[in-house]
Design a protein around this motif. Structure first.
Motif, PDB file in Angstrom:
ATOM      1  N   GLN A  85     -60.757 -36.799  -9.897  1.00 18.05           N
ATOM      2  CA  GLN A  85     -59.635 -35.924  -9.679  1.00 18.05           C
ATOM      3  C   GLN A  85     -59.117 -36.896  -8.129  1.00 18.05           C
ATOM      4  N   ALA A  86     -60.320 -37.323  -7.871  1.00 17.77           N
ATOM      5  CA  ALA A  86     -59.754 -38.108  -6.349  1.00 17.77           C
ATOM      6  C   ALA A  86     -59.023 -39.023  -6.744  1.00 17.77           C
ATOM      7  N   VAL A 123     -54.948 -30.568  -0.533  1.00 14.25           N
ATOM      8  CA  VAL A 123     -54.300 -31.472  -1.003  1.00 14.25           C
ATOM      9  C   VAL A 123     -53.948 -30.889  -2.100  1.00 14.25           C
ATOM     10  N   PHE A 124     -55.450 -30.777  -2.655  1.00 15.63           N
ATOM     11  CA  PHE A 124     -55.285 -29.766  -3.918  1.00 15.63           C
ATOM     12  C   PHE A 124     -56.131 -28.482  -3.942  1.00 15.63           C
ATOM     13  N   GLU A 144     -58.236 -42.449   2.106  1.00 16.91           N
ATOM     14  CA  GLU A 144     -58.738 -40.993   2.564  1.00 16.91           C
ATOM     15  C   GLU A 144     -60.097 -40.871   1.824  1.00 16.91           C
ATOM     16  N   SER A 153     -52.174 -35.791 -14.220  1.00 17.23           N
ATOM     17  CA  SER A 153     -52.072 -36.767 -13.373  1.00 17.23           C
ATOM     18  C   SER A 153     -53.176 -36.849 -13.416  1.00 17.23           C
ATOM     19  N   PHE A 176     -61.951 -37.305   0.533  1.00 20.64           N
ATOM     20  CA  PHE A 176     -61.841 -36.484  -0.143  1.00 20.64           C
ATOM     21  C   PHE A 176     -63.037 -35.735   0.446  1.00 20.64           C
ATOM     22  N   ILE A 195     -58.708 -32.952   2.578  1.00 15.98           N
ATOM     23  CA  ILE A 195     -59.091 -34.631   2.964  1.00 15.98           C
ATOM     24  C   ILE A 195     -59.140 -34.644   4.521  1.00 15.98           C
ATOM     25  N   ARG A 238     -53.857 -42.025  -2.620  1.00 19.91           N
ATOM     26  CA  ARG A 238     -52.930 -43.122  -1.727  1.00 19.91           C
ATOM     27  C   ARG A 238     -53.263 -43.916  -1.023  1.00 19.91           C
ATOM     28  N   ASP A 254     -56.905 -31.492 -12.823  1.00 18.80           N
ATOM     29  CA  ASP A 254     -55.324 -31.940 -12.849  1.00 18.80           C
ATOM     30  C   ASP A 254     -55.490 -32.151 -13.839  1.00 18.80           C
ATOM     31  N   LEU A 308     -55.453 -38.526  -6.628  1.00 17.89           N
ATOM     32  CA  LEU A 308     -54.401 -37.758  -5.535  1.00 17.89           C
ATOM     33  C   LEU A 308     -54.676 -39.184  -4.806  1.00 17.89           C
TER      34      LEU A 308
END
Length: 609
Positions: A487-488, A554-555, A496, A268, A498, A560, A493, A265, A491
């Motif tokens: 990428q993690a 999540v992607f 997590e 992001s 991943f 996750i 928050r 992505d 993502l």
């Protein structure tokens, strides 16, 4: 043959053909072999001149007739037709009459002889001048546009190493037909039979749109033969002109993973990297250095390369600085040990990075079994030091690289990585920094991984050593692993773990067989030796513990896991006492702590898809 020599030869041949055509036509039409009239002389001179004029206009003397096609024949037709029109025009002016029968017969003979001469030219060049006894007999898999393009190039090229002998294609409608004079033998299941019957030396897979799973299936059929298997270059290399269609590439083991690589992505990722300060620990390692390469694509303001080995850090620094398009990035190197907490605090304070990728770790399973204290110091204490420094100086995002061996660990390396995960998950609860871990399986080609070892053994003539015939592992490439890490961070928050959907696990013995075949050797020549499982190894690996399984997608291709139980008091106690323990006691305590109060997982691979 030079251009002047070629031009002289073609002009001479065409002149003879033109005069022969008109004189022979005159004799056929008039049935008189002794009459040379003024109209015949004028017509002959006009036709000769006009033919050469229109041949130059349509560049017939500049054509490479060994590569001629319908287009060149059309130019011949136009040149001859306009030459005849010119002759008719001159006849009308000089003798006030047009000899239509003469012109019609001349046109037919003229076309036949000129076209025939060019066809003979192509036939002579392709049959005799391009003939080489050293060319390898090749089978082309795929009779579509790419396959026919490859065959045409090989047929035309003087320097081509291969000669196309047969096509293989799953389209039953073309089985038994000839394409460019090359028969379509049958489907993929006929590869072994075709190679044996036709004495094939080389197999070329010419299907650019082929997915990795389909490529693997075709390669397994090819591997039943002794022929070398190659593929076309990537489409972008063909389009850019870096490679041509007759620059074939050996199939790489990475091509046989059976799944498409993760897509990023971009938006992001750019938000949290572009224009920011990024620090990578273990930047000289195989994963850390690839993370650095991937990060530079998003134009950070500064990239700090931190590592313990000066040679590897210098190498990646020079590589990045020498790469095109990175002039706006400031590259900074720091030779430091993550076990030095004061140095970690100093570096974080000095640069105040926005993002930290923690790749520094000891990962070699058998070595860590023999040196558990070093694994503990580097993987546990080192991670705690970097994480504490990142938290104190309010790094935005901290991404730790973990492993599937941290799931129900049976090795010291896996146990220390699981404890490192616990540390960053616990720290996330009280810190402004978002702490996450990224967990993946074996990385193809990384230092200490099975692939380089197998390749070394093959080069030495074998045998290839495999620990157990039933051992299976998840595999991914270094770029895939690095993209997942990046990428993690986008993502994250906080807290997590991943996990990449790594597709189907691969049998190590099958991987060894493929590598032997890809190296151009036979299984009989190299051989495989089963040596028995090493300390700390498992027959299979899981990607999530039973109490971590969430299944939340999540992607694309990224999942996750839920936060499992953390044992921070026990970890802190071990940090203060590990130096007093002998190797076996330390190993036992590490495994007990990493596996404490965990729901047993069945002997079936955890499905995360």
């Amino acid at each position: 043959m030079s251009y002047r020599q070629r031009l002289s030869l073609l002009v001479t041949i065409d002149s003879v053909i033109v005069l022969t055509s008109i004189f022979f036509s005159h004799f056929l039409v008039n049935a008189n072999l002794h009459v040379l009239s003024l109209p015949l002389v004028v017509s002959s001179i006009t036709l000769l001149l006009s033919h050469h004029i229109f041949s130059f206009i349509y560049k017939l003397y500049k054509k490479a007739w060994e590569h001629a096609s319908i287009t060149e024949l059309l130019f011949i037709f136009k040149a001859i037709t306009f030459s005849m029109i010119a002759v008719a025009f001159v006849q009308q002016i000089v003798v006030h009459d047009i000899y239509f029968r003469l012109l019609a017969v001349t046109w037919m003979l003229h076309s036949l002889l000129i076209g025939g001469s060019r066809f003979c030219w192509r036939l002579i060049v392709s049959t005799y001048m391009n003939k080489s006894v050293n060319k390898k007999r090749s089978l082309i898999v795929g009779a579509g546009s790419a396959g026919t393009m490859v065959a045409r190039q090989l047929i035309k090229s003087n320097d081509a190493e291969f000669v196309p002998v047969v096509f293989i294609d799953d389209n039953v409608n073309i089985h038994g037909l000839d394409i460019l004079g090359i028969p379509v033998y049958g489907g993929v299941d006929q590869i072994e039979k075709a190679v044996e019957e036709l004495n094939i030396d080389n197999i070329i897979i010419a299907i650019p749109s082929l997915g990795k799973k389909e490529l693997n299936l075709i390669f397994q059929e090819c591997s039943k033969t002794k022929a070398r298997t190659q593929t076309l270059p990537m489409l972008e290399d063909l389009v850019s002109g870096k490679l041509s269609v007759n620059h074939f590439m050996d199939v790489q083991v990475e091509d046989l993973l059976g799944r498409q690589p993760i897509e990023l992505d971009i938006e992001s990722i750019s938000e949290y990297i572009t224009g920011k300060v990024v620090l990578v620990t273990g930047a000289g390692g195989s994963i850390g250095s690839e993370v650095c390469r991937q990060v530079t694509k998003f134009s950070p303001q500064k990239l700090i390369l931190l590592g313990h080995g000066e040679n590897s850090i210098y190498s990646i620094e020079m590589e990045l600085k020498d790469s095109d398009g990175h002039t706006e990035i400031e590259f900074i190197t720091e030779i430091a040990d993550v076990q030095d907490v004061k140095k970690m605090m100093s570096i974080m304070n000095k640069y105040k990075p926005n993002v930290v990728y923690h790749a520094a770790a000891h990962k070699h399973v058998p070595l860590m079994e023999r040196n558990p204290e070093e694994a503990f110091k580097n993987n546990v204490i080192g991670t705690m030091n970097v994480a504490m420094a990142a938290s104190q100086y309010e790094v935005d995002t901290f991404v730790m690289i973990s492993t599937d061996k941290a799931v129900n660990p049976t090795s010291v390396m896996g146990a220390t990585k699981r404890m490192a995960e616990m540390i960053i998950q616990d720290m996330d609860k009280s810190s402004k920094t978002k702490f996450v871990a990224v967990r993946f399986g074996n990385v193809l080609g990384s230092r200490g991984s099975v692939i380089p070892r197998f390749k070394q053994q093959i080069v030495k003539g074998g045998p290839v050593s495999v620990t157990h015939p039933d051992m299976i592992r998840y595999f991914m490439t270094i770029p895939e692993a690095s993209r997942l890490v990046i990428q993690a961070g986008a993502l994250a928050r906080g807290g997590e773990i991943f996990v990449l959907d790594m597709g189907e696990p691969v049998k190590i013995v099958d991987l060894a067989k493929n590598l032997i075949k890809l190296s151009g050797n036979s299984l009989e020549d190299i051989g495989i030796e089963f040596t028995g499982m090493r300390p700390g190894e498992k027959l299979y690996e899981e990607l999530l513990k039973a109490d971590e399984i969430d299944g939340k997608h999540v992607f694309p291709k990224i999942y996750i896991g839920k936060t499992a139980n953390l044992y921070m008091e026990e970890i802190k106690e071990m940090i203060s006492t590990y130096a007093t323990l002998d190797k076996e006691s330390l190993r036992t305590q590490l495994l007990d702590l990493a596996n404490s109060k965990v729901i047993p997982i069945p002997k079936k691979l955890v499905s995360i898809g």
